[in-house]
Scaffold this active site. Structure first.
Site, PDB file in Angstrom:
ATOM      1  N   HIS A 125       0.422  -0.978  -0.084  1.00 57.45           N
ATOM      2  CA  HIS A 125       0.130   0.094  -0.276  1.00 57.45           C
ATOM      3  C   HIS A 125       0.659   1.276   0.106  1.00 57.45           C
ATOM      4  O   HIS A 125       0.675   2.265  -0.041  1.00 57.45           O
ATOM      5  CB  HIS A 125      -1.004   0.228   0.530  1.00 57.45           C
ATOM      6  N   ASP A 162      -3.121  -9.978  -2.649  1.00 50.53           N
ATOM      7  CA  ASP A 162      -3.859 -10.038  -1.219  1.00 50.53           C
ATOM      8  C   ASP A 162      -4.720  -9.452  -1.166  1.00 50.53           C
ATOM      9  O   ASP A 162      -4.944  -9.146  -2.523  1.00 50.53           O
ATOM     10  CB  ASP A 162      -2.729  -8.856  -0.737  1.00 50.53           C
ATOM     11  N   HIS A 164      -6.282  -7.128  -0.580  1.00 49.10           N
ATOM     12  CA  HIS A 164      -6.665  -5.639  -0.835  1.00 49.10           C
ATOM     13  C   HIS A 164      -5.957  -5.031  -1.857  1.00 49.10           C
ATOM     14  O   HIS A 164      -4.475  -5.718  -2.152  1.00 49.10           O
ATOM     15  CB  HIS A 164      -6.367  -4.775   0.614  1.00 49.10           C
ATOM     16  N   ASP A 249      -4.857 -12.395   3.074  1.00 51.52           N
ATOM     17  CA  ASP A 249      -5.988 -12.117   4.070  1.00 51.52           C
ATOM     18  C   ASP A 249      -7.336 -12.387   3.432  1.00 51.52           C
ATOM     19  O   ASP A 249      -7.679 -11.971   3.438  1.00 51.52           O
ATOM     20  CB  ASP A 249      -6.008 -10.759   4.475  1.00 51.52           C
TER      21      ASP A 249
END
Length: 345
Positions: A125, A162, A164, A249
């Site tokens: 991120h 991931d 996200h 995740d």
């Protein structure tokens, strides 16, 4: 003696103190406990060096790096609601990036056939001048930039699974034809970026591949996107190095998202990427991102590492069917990658 897979680690990961937070030192403890139970799945353990400042500032401006260093020296800071700097965070972040960069060297020098870099904080991120989403520096992006600028490669592929969207990596390479970035991520979900329509800047259109999936997506959807989109993209792009932003995740047990991937699903996706890497003579390395259900994280990392080390072996579950999500992605990407369907076989 034949080279063996490598596991990059450093004790400073435990000094990144986030308090009561899902991205916690217990993540590393759980992973290493599970790996120790499995005799480290045959990997050689390597202590990660701190990244050199010049390598780090090839992606992150010196002013931003200095601001994180100063925040840590002052005892810590809260960058946003989710992202914490503690006294030990700068050192931990330097080794997290350093592990990813050292992994690149080990792979390209032939000292390891594959490897896994497991550190905190995660990175995907992090934008060039902004930490967010638990991330301070973008570990995988710095490693890819190092592979291009220092090691002289011309083509690197990054697959980010991931749950996200890896907005930082997306933006860092948005205008690059040297990096093929593909992200499979739940949508809608934090950080709200990564629509299918984002295919990169005009001069590099088609080199940013966003593959959003709906909540509830499991092994079938994820594996289909890897087998029928990511793998044929790799065959067409012919990277010299494949890096996986390996977040776990999307696991069905994870508390921060709503996907349904299993331990075995992560193993199958890893195996597929190692297989195409072998086919293309492109080494494959994984860099830890998210994963917040400790047991599921630890098991999935171990299974993925076993799959990564397995070389080009066929998947025991067999080929996964082409899903509607993958079919739509192939049609959407055809203007830039017209051989996707042909290369999926």
């Amino acid at each position: 003696m034949a080279a063996v897979p490598v596991f990059l680690e450093h004790s400073s990961s435990l000094q990144h103190d986030t308090g009561s937070h899902p991205e916690q030192p217990a993540r590393i403890v759980a992973i290493e406990r599970e790996l120790a139970r499995r005799d480290w799945v045959g990997y050689r353990r390597v202590s990660s060096p701190a990244v050199k400042r010049a390598v780090l500032t090839a992606v992150h401006p010196e002013s931003y790096v200095s601001s994180i260093e100063a925040a840590a020296s002052a005892g810590g800071a809260q960058l946003d609601l989710d992202t914490v700097v503690s006294e030990g965070s700068f050192e931990a972040a330097l080794h997290a990036v350093g592990g990813a960069v050292a992994l690149v060297d080990l792979l390209l020098d032939g000292d390891a056939p594959c490897g896994f870099s497991a550190h905190r904080p995660p990175g995907h991120h992090a934008e060039p001048a902004r930490g967010m989403g638990f991330c301070l520096f973008n570990n995988v992006a710095v490693a890819a930039r190092y592979a291009l600028d220092v090691r002289g490669l011309g083509r690197v592929m990054i697959l980010d699974w991931d749950v996200h969207h890896g907005n930082g990596t997306n933006d860092i390479f948005h205008a690059s034809e040297q990096v093929l970035f593909a992200s499979i991520h739940q949508s809608p979900l934090y950080p709200g970026s990564g629509p299918a329509s984002d295919v990169g800047a005009a001069e590099a259109a088609g080199f940013t591949i966003n593959l959003p999936v709906a909540p509830g997506s499991g092994d079938g959807v994820y594996r289909s996107l890897v087998d029928h989109v990511a793998v044929p993209l790799a065959r067409s792009f012919a990277p010299q190095l494949i890096l996986i932003s390996a977040g776990f995740d999307a696991h069905r047990e994870d508390p921060l998202a709503e996907c349904e991937v299993t331990d075995q699903g992560f193993g199958a996706m890893t195996r597929a990427m190692r297989r195409v890497g072998d086919e293309l003579a492109a080494p494959v390395g994984a860099v830890l991102e998210g994963g917040y259900a400790l047991g599921a994280l630890a098991r999935s990392v171990a299974v993925a590492m076993e799959a990564l080390a397995g070389g080009g072996e066929p998947d025991p579950a067999g080929e996964v069917p082409l899903t509607r999500v993958a079919r739509d992605a192939i049609a959407r990407l055809a203007p830039w990658w017209p051989r996707l369907t042909e290369l999926a076989g």
